[in-house]
Design an enzyme around this catalytic site. Structure first.
Site, PDB file in Angstrom:
ATOM      1  N   LYS A 254      35.203  44.651  48.973  1.00 12.76           N
ATOM      2  CA  LYS A 254      35.294  43.321  49.035  1.00 12.76           C
ATOM      3  C   LYS A 254      34.684  42.667  50.095  1.00 12.76           C
ATOM      4  O   LYS A 254      34.241  41.697  50.056  1.00 12.76           O
ATOM      5  CB  LYS A 254      36.928  42.934  49.004  1.00 12.76           C
ATOM      6  CG  LYS A 254      37.613  43.186  47.994  1.00 12.76           C
ATOM      7  CD  LYS A 254      39.115  42.493  48.271  1.00 12.76           C
ATOM      8  CE  LYS A 254      39.721  42.426  46.688  1.00 12.76           C
ATOM      9  NZ  LYS A 254      41.000  41.580  46.798  1.00 12.76           N
TER      10      LYS A 254
ATOM     11  N   LYS B 182      36.516  47.655  37.939  1.00 16.79           N
ATOM     12  CA  LYS B 182      37.992  47.389  37.598  1.00 16.79           C
ATOM     13  C   LYS B 182      37.821  45.856  37.242  1.00 16.79           C
ATOM     14  O   LYS B 182      37.375  44.961  37.774  1.00 16.79           O
ATOM     15  CB  LYS B 182      38.911  47.778  38.383  1.00 16.79           C
ATOM     16  CG  LYS B 182      39.161  46.714  39.597  1.00 16.79           C
ATOM     17  CD  LYS B 182      40.543  46.873  40.193  1.00 16.79           C
ATOM     18  CE  LYS B 182      40.850  45.907  41.241  1.00 16.79           C
ATOM     19  NZ  LYS B 182      41.852  45.308  41.125  1.00 16.79           N
TER      20      LYS B 182
ATOM     21  N   LYS C 271      41.042  39.607  38.834  1.00 20.95           N
ATOM     22  CA  LYS C 271      41.458  38.261  38.543  1.00 20.95           C
ATOM     23  C   LYS C 271      40.586  37.407  39.534  1.00 20.95           C
ATOM     24  O   LYS C 271      40.287  36.345  39.108  1.00 20.95           O
ATOM     25  CB  LYS C 271      42.930  38.007  38.796  1.00 20.95           C
ATOM     26  CG  LYS C 271      43.302  37.884  40.331  1.00 20.95           C
ATOM     27  CD  LYS C 271      44.906  37.502  40.322  1.00 20.95           C
ATOM     28  CE  LYS C 271      45.868  38.639  40.563  1.00 20.95           C
ATOM     29  NZ  LYS C 271      45.673  39.115  42.109  1.00 20.95           N
TER      30      LYS C 271
END
Ligand code: ATP
Ligand code: LTN
Length: 331
Positions: free
Chosen positions: A112, A194, A197
């Protein structure tokens, strides 16, 4: 005494099929057997930038998606993380137990932080807050997707270290509860990553609220390979992912799926997968729309008020115990 379960999902968008198959659906299956608490991890969501109005709406949406997916508010404690201030409080205390070195190894942080210009301290610190979430409630099991395994290991290490430091069994050491087959649903656009959202490529994920046409469009566009044979293999990650999804929903094993689509090409297989997904999401969407009616606002608020009250009662006792152990002067 039933064993304790705790889990949460960040309100960083509409939930995806990955969140549903990897986490939420399993929560629904175990809600009768365990004493469960499920929360909306809004404190976690602000570790990356969020628009305030969107965050508020997403938080409400996640609550409705929990209930629409089958979580029974009468059987489970459902609450919003920021309604229970002990999460942040214990998070700070555990910051003084966790090591920089162990947090630096978290792969979610590494992934991230690559996408951010200015990396927030909170993004780095996120696993400590997650440890606090879990340890406040003496959770025995934490049902999550595979991507959270490393955070759970850290939680166990921090809990153990804290107990050792203060020479008291303050925290229960939790176990992960991860479904092998559905623990990692992959992005439709990049089956090595993966499904997430907050992916900027919206075609990578299926949201629980996507209409059928959108599901069909996204699955048809899913990245596969050129073999055009439906076969379960690690070197066919796109097809493997679609087979995993299809298997999770229909309960058919891989041999059965291969036999079913023996004479089919990818077009036909994709359409079957898409329609199966749409069929399974239809009742969830209907229930969501029902809950989303303005007259249900009070009902949802009352669930959250009750949830926060129940959670606070337990969390405040744990924090009092922790403060005493650490050596803070009582009031
Ligand atoms: P974000 O994109 O904001 O990081 P996310 O979609 O990755 O969010 P989380 O809120 O971090 O989702 O995760 C909620 C739960 O869903 C966790 O238990 C997580 O392990 C699980 N989960 C998330 N993505 C997947 C996936 N692709 N497959 C299986 N489980 C998943
Ligand atoms: N980090 C989790 C969400 C989360 C969580 C938790 C899950 C926050 N606190 C405690 C289980 C238990 C995620 O899915 N990203």
């Amino acid at each position: 005494m039933k064993k304790q379960i705790l889990s949460g999902i960040q309100p960083s968008g509409i939930l995806t099929l990955g969140n549903y198959l990897g986490a939420l659906r399993n929560w629904v299956k175990i809600q009768d057997e365990y004493d469960c608490k499920f929360f909306i991890a809004d404190l976690h969501a602000i570790t990356v930038s969020q628009d305030p109005e969107t965050l508020r709406q997403n938080t409400k949406n996640v609550i409705m998606q929990y209930i629409a997916s089958g979580l029974d508010p009468e059987k489970n404690t459902i609450f919003v993380q920021s309604h229970v201030h002990e999460h942040a409080e214990l998070g700070w205390i555990l910051n003084c137990t966790a090591y920089m070195g162990e947090l630096s190894r978290m792969t979610q942080y590494k992934d991230k932080s690559k996408k951010q210009d200015n990396i927030k301290v909170g993004l780095f610190d996120y696993p400590v807050l997650m440890a606090a979430d879990i340890l406040l409630y003496d959770a025995d099991f934490v049902p999550v997707g595979e991507d959270q395994r490393q955070h759970l290991e850290l939680t166990r290490d921090v809990a153990q270290r804290f107990n050792n430091t203060y020479n008291k069994e303050i925290f229960k050491i939790p176990e992960p509860f991860i479904q092998k087959e559905t623990g990692r649903i992959m992005s439709l656009q990049d089956p090595t990553k993966k499904m997430s959202k907050s992916d900027s490529n919206k075609d990578g994920f299926i949201s629980l609220l996507d209409p059928r046409e959108e599901i069909v469009r996204k699955v048809k566009k899913a990245v596969t390979d050129s073999e055009n044979v439906i076969r379960y293999s690690d070197d066919k990650p796109g097809i493997k992912n679609l087979m995993n999804i299809y298997s999770a929903i229909t309960d058919k094993n891989y041999e059965e799926i291969e036999a079913e689509f023996k004479d089919a090409g990818y077009g036909e297989f994709k359409l079957a997968v898409a329609n199966t997904i749409a069929d399974s999401l239809e009742p969830i969407q209907a229930k969501f729309n029902e809950l989303n009616a303005p007259e249900n606002n009070n009902y949802l608020n009352s669930i959250l008020a009750r949830g926060a009250k129940e959670a606070s009662l337990i969390a405040s006792k744990k924090v009092a115990e922790v403060k005493e152990a650490v050596g803070f002067l009582g009031k």
